[in-house]
Write an enzyme that holds these catalytic residues in place. Sequence first.
Site, PDB file in Angstrom:
ATOM      1  N   SER A  12       3.475   2.631   5.318  1.00 54.00           N
ATOM      2  CA  SER A  12       3.261   1.933   6.584  1.00 54.00           C
ATOM      3  C   SER A  12       2.153   2.209   6.643  1.00 54.00           C
ATOM      4  CB  SER A  12       4.595   2.098   7.612  1.00 54.00           C
ATOM      5  OG  SER A  12       4.248   3.434   8.157  1.00 54.00           O
ATOM      6  N   HIS A  39       5.122  -1.829   6.218  1.00 50.92           N
ATOM      7  CA  HIS A  39       5.577  -2.813   6.777  1.00 50.92           C
ATOM      8  C   HIS A  39       3.899  -3.086   7.650  1.00 50.92           C
ATOM      9  CE1 HIS A  39       8.445   1.043   8.089  1.00 50.92           C
ATOM     10  NE2 HIS A  39       8.610   0.132   7.237  1.00 50.92           N
ATOM     11  N   ASP A 131      11.275   5.392   7.799  1.00 52.53           N
ATOM     12  CA  ASP A 131      12.190   4.506   6.540  1.00 52.53           C
ATOM     13  C   ASP A 131      12.352   4.854   5.646  1.00 52.53           C
ATOM     14  OD1 ASP A 131      13.159   2.355   6.162  1.00 52.53           O
ATOM     15  OD2 ASP A 131      11.526   0.581   6.651  1.00 52.53           O
TER      16      ASP A 131
END
Lengths: 198, 278
Positions: A12, A39, A131
């Site tokens: 991310s 992301h 995540d």
Amino acid sequence: MNAPRLVVVGASWGGVDALQIVLGALPATFDAAVLVVLHRAQGVRDVLQHVLQRSCSLPVGDVEDKQPILPGRVYLAPAGYHVHVEDAHFGLSVDDPVHHARPSIDVAMSTAAEALGPKVTGVVLTGAGRDGAEGLALIKRLGGCAIVQEPSDAARADLPRAALDAVQPDRVLALEEIATWLAERGGGAEVNGGASPD
Amino acid sequence: MNPAAHELDVEGLELELLLEAMFRRYGADFRGYARSSLRRRIRNMVRDERLGSISALQEKILREPEAMVRLLDHLSVCVTSMFRDPSFFLAFRQKVVPHLFSAPFVRIWCAGAATGEEVYSLAILLSEEGLFERCRLYGTDINAHLIEKARRGVFDAALMGEYEANYRAAGGKGSLSDYFRVAYDGATPRHGLKRNILFAQHNLAIDGSFNEFNVILCRNVMIYFGAELQNRVHELFFQSLRRKGFLCLGRRESLPRALAKTRYETVDAEERIYRRRS
């Protein structure tokens, strides 16, 4: 169905720079497929593909629903969709975000592990949040290979740290080493030669 | 085989048996759905019901019809918003609407309409273009609860700001708030907007064609289907489209290659708008 080996890379915060290094090091002869889950915001004009293609010698493109997984290609999880791995092709969903993310690294890694087992290598790079930790652990449990970026090497260490809390990876490496490691192993899957349950 | 892989194998079998049970007991046919998302949703249900396995869920839905209703709600896809993907609605305004003026009466089918946001968005767009009076919009979904919500048409007022931004990016000519009455925390479409809209339950997996349409929208619905079911639905859409009618898919969905060449021409490749040849 002859499913190819698949490397799933998740990132991310700081991911674009990190991905340029890792993807940039893959040779044109790389013989596994690469799925990138970064992301990213939906709606802004999508330039990620162009940015990553500039540094990568393999063809880079957004995942289409039901697209077959072919070796030597880099697939990007499209903004606003989860990528699911189903046997030898990708599927998409607009299921609820996981850890506030859609695409989610966990969804891609878990479904890849469930579909392809020991043929999967998971790589968790820089980022905020957690995540990917669960997905990477599942890759390892189902006989695949787990790589985590050395937290001190990452622009944001949260994601690699969360992954390290969840799983004992095969390697903890700096970005340049990850690139070399993948390039040398041509996808690096089946590092355990069939995997030991733990 | 490693224990985790073994467990996954067993779970895969349980999933197939559950789908078979749902079909044979209730006629709910999810057997043609893509398995990955289905499996995740069913696992969520197993967890929410505090059950130990998919087999336990199967036993429960066979004996308790209310549990089956809850399962259907778990399996319903409901991600939608007004003017979702504004660039699509902009392209629709510019590239589809001009072709609709020549038709005396325009029928539009939104398949997988969920709670109706896309249907109301289209209604707004068409009334701004002066076409709404001649249109009839059909919103269908597999889930009766969602269709009921779509009919009521009460939207979260807190989301209207986000929708307003989408509406503008989609080429909106006024203000989205002109089309809604806000009372307490709900926004309802003004009466005129509902006039030419019809919501009904329809299951793409088993039901047939119910009319002939100038436009069919089915965005981010077929991604949940396996390849075989997708082909069936494409056949259904082709038969339900008038000649020179438009088919609109989601941003990352394509026509099966064979259809793309022979049956449709591409109107906008980026926004996935296609037109039936003849």
